[in-house]
Motif scaffolding. Structure first.
Motif, PDB file in Angstrom:
ATOM      1  N   ARG A  21     -17.444   6.278  -1.315  1.00  0.00           N
ATOM      2  CA  ARG A  21     -18.714   5.356  -0.717  1.00  0.00           C
ATOM      3  C   ARG A  21     -19.336   4.825  -1.386  1.00  0.00           C
ATOM      4  O   ARG A  21     -20.209   3.876  -1.263  1.00  0.00           O
ATOM      5  CB  ARG A  21     -19.312   5.810   0.588  1.00  0.00           C
ATOM      6  CG  ARG A  21     -17.851   6.440   1.799  1.00  0.00           C
ATOM      7  CD  ARG A  21     -17.766   4.457   2.428  1.00  0.00           C
ATOM      8  NE  ARG A  21     -16.427   5.094   3.880  1.00  0.00           N
ATOM      9  CZ  ARG A  21     -16.062   3.742   3.398  1.00  0.00           C
ATOM     10  NH1 ARG A  21     -15.818   2.716   2.925  1.00  0.00           N
ATOM     11  NH2 ARG A  21     -14.721   3.857   4.955  1.00  0.00           N
ATOM     12  N   GLY A  24     -18.877   2.279  -3.822  1.00  0.00           N
ATOM     13  CA  GLY A  24     -18.347   0.563  -2.863  1.00  0.00           C
ATOM     14  C   GLY A  24     -17.272   0.703  -2.058  1.00  0.00           C
ATOM     15  O   GLY A  24     -16.739  -0.521  -2.575  1.00  0.00           O
ATOM     16  N   SER A  26     -13.357   0.358  -0.686  1.00  0.00           N
ATOM     17  CA  SER A  26     -12.453   0.455   0.943  1.00  0.00           C
ATOM     18  C   SER A  26     -11.477   1.936   1.084  1.00  0.00           C
ATOM     19  O   SER A  26     -10.514   2.157  -0.289  1.00  0.00           O
ATOM     20  CB  SER A  26     -12.428  -0.787   0.958  1.00  0.00           C
ATOM     21  OG  SER A  26     -11.291  -0.780   0.248  1.00  0.00           O
TER      22      SER A  26
END
Length: 286
Positions: A21, A24, A26
């Motif tokens: 996370r 960034g 997914s």
């Protein structure tokens, strides 16, 4: 370089997710009970196409099995499963023990009402409570952006979608098509229980659904006639015992007598001692 690892604790999963996370990235999740086959692999492939990182849970969930079901004999082979996951470009396999997932004095469960009363829910009391509880726990542990489920378990897919909506999980649920053997049998971890003869006889599930699709396409709209067509094909097989043949509304899963919109035709059949399921969705032309 593709990094891959198998981990066994919630703490380790959360640490990995935290790092992803921060970058960034997914995250896609595929929940399984292991003994993976091409159906599972198709879910992992789809997840790896659509996400930066993919987590696959491999956990035989004890609370979704009934008293006389196959919890103890359900096939387990984590080394093989891990290899399949790595080849399909998953990044992480989460393979916890039961005591890692459930406290001894656990008092909280997730129960979806309505959608769980028919089909498999009617025949397997408590099954979907177990499924929803473990899936919601996995959603909380992994916090994926997307989660992938097979359309073979059509009721499960509908129930999970409803749970996500009702509990405000910020997760997109992606349904993926049934993967079949060349002769039409839907891929299932339970296919390994079938003897050579039973494996041949199991083809009656797909054959019966094909017959149903034929008469639907020709304009038949009465559920009783479609059910009878399916039943006639299955009962040709000596070892087959019908658990249910259901024709239900695709969204509400409530039974329909006359087909006027999208319906799910779902069956569960015992071949010898092995319970198999199959289905298809039919959209009536306007």
């Amino acid at each position: 370089m593709h990094k891959f690892k198998v981990i066994h604790t919630i703490k380790e999963v959360r640490q990995c997710i935290k790092e992803w996370r921060k970058e960034g990235l997914s995250i896609g999740l595929v929940t399984t009970m292991g003994y993976l086959h091409e159906g599972h692999k198709s879910l992992i492939d789809r997840a790896s196409e659509e996400n930066d990182k993919v987590v696959v849970s491999v956990f035989v969930n004890p609370i979704q099995f009934g008293a006389n079901e196959d919890l103890n004999t359900y096939p387990r082979y984590i080394e093989r499963d891990a290899k399949i996951c790595e080849e399909a470009r998953a990044n992480l396999v989460f393979n916890p023990e039961s005591k890692e997932m459930y406290f001894e004095d656990a008092a909280t469960y997730v129960n979806v009402e309505g959608l769980t009363t028919g089909l498999c829910g009617a025949k397997r009391p408590g099954h979907f409570r177990g499924v929803c509880t473990v899936v919601s726990k996995l959603f909380n542990i992994v916090t994926p952006d997307k989660a992938y489920f097979g359309e073979k378990d059509a009721q499960q897919l509908a129930v999970i979608k409803r749970m996500v909506k009702d509990l405000n999980f910020n997760i997109e649920i992606v349904g993926c098509p049934i993967v079949r053997e060349k002769d039409g049998l839907a891929k299932s971890s339970r296919n390994t229980y079938l003897s050579v003869r039973e494996r041949e006889e199991a083809l009656c599930l797909n054959k019966s659904l094909k017959k149903a699709k034929e008469i639907l396409t020709k304009g038949e709209t009465y559920s009783d006639k479609i059910r009878k067509t399916i039943e006639e094909e299955i009962t040709k097989v000596p070892s087959a015992k019908i658990d249910y043949i259901e024709i239900v509304d695709s969204l509400s899963l409530s039974p329909v007598e006359k087909i006027e919109k999208s319906v799910l035709i779902a069956i569960a059949v015992y071949i010898g001692k092995t319970r198999l399921i199959d289905n298809f969705t039919f959209e009536k032309e306007k």
